[in-house]
Design an enzyme around this catalytic site. Structure first.
Site, mmCIF file in Angstrom:
data_model
loop_
_atom_site.group_PDB
_atom_site.id
_atom_site.type_symbol
_atom_site.label_atom_id
_atom_site.label_comp_id
_atom_site.label_asym_id
_atom_site.label_seq_id
_atom_site.Cartn_x
_atom_site.Cartn_y
_atom_site.Cartn_z
ATOM 1 N N PRO A 106 46.255 80.672 29.069
ATOM 2 C CA PRO A 106 47.118 80.552 27.919
ATOM 3 C C PRO A 106 46.068 80.880 26.837
ATOM 4 C CG PRO A 106 47.407 78.605 29.078
ATOM 5 C CD PRO A 106 46.463 79.313 29.803
ATOM 6 N N GLY A 108 44.270 81.034 23.084
ATOM 7 C CA GLY A 108 44.384 80.388 21.592
ATOM 8 C C GLY A 108 44.590 78.652 21.969
ATOM 9 N N ALA A 109 44.272 78.251 23.355
ATOM 10 C CA ALA A 109 44.369 76.711 23.334
ATOM 11 C C ALA A 109 43.037 76.184 23.778
ATOM 12 C CB ALA A 109 45.409 76.606 24.413
ATOM 13 N N LEU A 111 40.939 77.187 25.929
ATOM 14 C CA LEU A 111 40.813 77.281 27.378
ATOM 15 C C LEU A 111 39.678 78.413 27.722
ATOM 16 C CD1 LEU A 111 44.267 76.359 28.579
ATOM 17 C CD2 LEU A 111 42.185 74.866 28.438
ATOM 18 N N GLY A 112 39.259 79.005 26.693
ATOM 19 C CA GLY A 112 38.103 80.082 26.902
ATOM 20 C C GLY A 112 38.852 81.177 27.623
ATOM 21 N N SER A 114 39.538 84.226 25.987
ATOM 22 C CA SER A 114 39.119 85.401 25.814
ATOM 23 C C SER A 114 37.576 85.546 26.642
ATOM 24 C CB SER A 114 38.745 85.416 24.156
ATOM 25 O OG SER A 114 37.827 84.603 23.598
ATOM 26 N N ALA A 115 36.790 84.460 26.674
ATOM 27 C CA ALA A 115 35.530 84.492 27.377
ATOM 28 C C ALA A 115 35.635 84.903 28.791
ATOM 29 C CB ALA A 115 34.770 83.272 27.246
ATOM 30 N N ALA A 116 36.826 84.486 29.305
ATOM 31 C CA ALA A 116 37.088 84.691 30.722
ATOM 32 C C ALA A 116 37.409 86.203 31.058
ATOM 33 C CB ALA A 116 38.453 83.887 31.390
ATOM 34 N N ASP A 157 31.740 79.009 26.721
ATOM 35 C CA ASP A 157 32.776 79.451 27.418
ATOM 36 C C ASP A 157 32.461 80.701 28.322
ATOM 37 O OD1 ASP A 157 34.205 77.912 25.560
ATOM 38 O OD2 ASP A 157 35.296 79.448 24.851
#
Lengths: 328, 328
Positions: A106, A108-109, A111-112, A114-116, A157
């Site tokens: 998900p 913007g929550a 949970l990183g 974008s980094a993933a 992240d």
């Protein structure tokens, strides 16, 4: 063809406190972003992504090499910057590539997500061009994307996504992997609220500088929670770990980062049998985490969904970024 | 005929922390319990009360004098004990008395409703029998009722109800009146939840003894909040006071005493324009307090009522127990 994947992260303890050089514990979880990459016979890089609305862009290689990469969407430009950095460092961006991105994380929550994507993307490109690389090379490249996407990221992240497992972090001391096995479910509850990480960080710091004598003690209490949490993780004491999540949530609430939607999910999880639950990440919306045993998972998932959240079950992932060549 | 009245109290800061010799600030508010007392021509004491279900009991004076006062309802027995103590000390319980009790203080919500009744009741009896007394005599007598009703009360409730105003309290140091004028509305929101103060206190202490290194810092942070709050009260800085209420609520939440119903009312008040809001009293249900300016009162009251609470507007009451003879 190359396929790379990298995991999401959750912050178990210490978000916001890390900004002032306190300890945090973050873990990779088994939700992953995947990047498929293969050479094509053109002079274009083509990127298709299922993130946000599905779309495909095509951009000439020479524009990437020259750094003429602006005017694209906020989710695409950081990827182009990564490619630009790659070409600058390795002088290898000489063939067209088709890249496809799929993520189950998900957005913007906290949970990183974008980094993933950036980590998997960087690893895929390095692998496709047959560069010898280690995890630090991946993190370095991915961090270029993170800088553009998030301003001044802590690096948590990308690091946790690359390494996997559970990491202890302190700004002045860097990362240490905690060699513990934690098998219990980590249930996520996502609220529909939007928030800006930078805004939340600034709001907390403003309050801290206004009331330093109070907040210094609360920040010190965070480090004691982290100490206790390391012991609880080592001894797999899920009951203590749950209590520590609850205490930690109270402290984060005193920083002003909780919301009624988050509280709804937290109490839904606790009342449905979780050992503990807290906001994870910047707050002001975003996600909560709850830990439980297997027998209460389904009732916790239902309680979160029934209370306005999107519930997802996850587990700590011991492996971080993963990259393979596929036989086409 | 004599009429006595005594105010409810709210704890502004420090509930639970006081148990471990930390500071609390409590204030009397303008919700009052009233006791009317007059001699009758019988050998009976008659007590009628609008608290719980309306009822009247009649008990022979000699039974009260001899201490044969058990078997009555939990709201009546403490009153009989007060009368017994009065007769024991003053040897004056020689005429029948009609006593009528009316209270506008919500019960069981941590607002000191029973202490206010005991204080007004004690003052009414002392006055009716024309005993010379001061506030300490009233508190001593009322505390007999409190001991029976609550086990080991801190004495805060009876003291604040007798003195009125705003008191700073620490167990090892007793009470100090804060000579400040605070005119802003204090809005109460009562949840329908039941809870036992003793159970909540024990739950918190158990957690504190399990994680002393964490909780010692949180308890120290409470005292820093109280320090800041005294300054905010002195300078009538309602904005700071609101922020301190919010921080304090987070710490109380970390002690495990909040509930979703309380959070609903707290966020309802904050989102409707309150400067700050927190649980007041033992938690696990009970009441929240919110401070606001006059212009946002009506929207805060509505928001609390719309979110499952019973909203009441109150103001700090500078006067405590009050007793007068009425011309019949």
């Amino acid at each position: 063809m190359v396929v790379a994947s990298a995991p999401a992260k959750v912050i178990l303890f210490g978000e916001h406190f890390v900004v002032e050089d306190k300890f945090a514990i973050a873990a990779a979880i088994n939700l992953r972003a995947k990047v498929f990459a293969d050479f094509n016979d053109s002079n274009f890089i083509s990127i298709s992504s299922d993130i946000n609305s599905p779309n495909t862009i095509k951009i000439p290689i020479n524009m990437i090499i020259s750094g003429d990469i602006h005017g694209y969407s906020p989710s695409i430009t950081p990827l182009l910057l990564i490619l630009h950095e790659f070409s600058f460092k390795h002088h290898l961006l000489d063939r067209g590539v088709d890249i496809s991105i799929k993520s189950e994380i998900p957005m913007g929550a906290g949970l990183g997500s974008s980094a993933a994507v950036f980590v998997a993307f960087s690893a895929a490109i390095l692998k496709l061009y047959n560069v010898k690389f280690n995890l630090y090379d991946v993190i370095e490249l991915a961090s270029k994307g993170e800088s553009l996407a998030h301003g001044k990221p802590s690096g948590i992240d990308a690091t946790i996504s690359a390494f996997g497992g559970i990491l202890l972090y302190r700004r002045s001391q860097g990362f240490n992997r905690l060699n513990v096995k934690f098998n219990a479910p980590i249930i996520l509850g996502i609220t529909p609220e939007h928030r800006s990480t930078a805004d939340m960080v600034n709001k907390v710091l403003k309050l801290k500088y206004k009331y330093p004598s109070i907040f210094n003690l609360i920040y010190d209490a965070n480090d004691k929670i982290v100490e206790e949490a390391i012991n609880a993780l080592i001894s797999s004491d899920i009951n203590r770990l749950g209590e520590l999540l609850n205490i930690s949530h109270g402290l984060l609430s005193s920083l002003g980062i909780s919301t009624l939607n988050l509280e709804r999910l937290i109490y839904a999880a606790r009342n449905a049998g979780a050992y503990g639950a807290k906001v994870t990440g910047a707050g002001g919306g975003g996600a909560i985490i709850a830990i439980s045993n297997e027998s209460t998972v389904s009732s916790i998932l239902k309680a979160i969904n029934d209370n306005g959240g999107k519930a997802i079950i996850s587990y700590i992932s011991d492996y971080g970024v993963n990259v393979d060549e596929c036989s086409n």
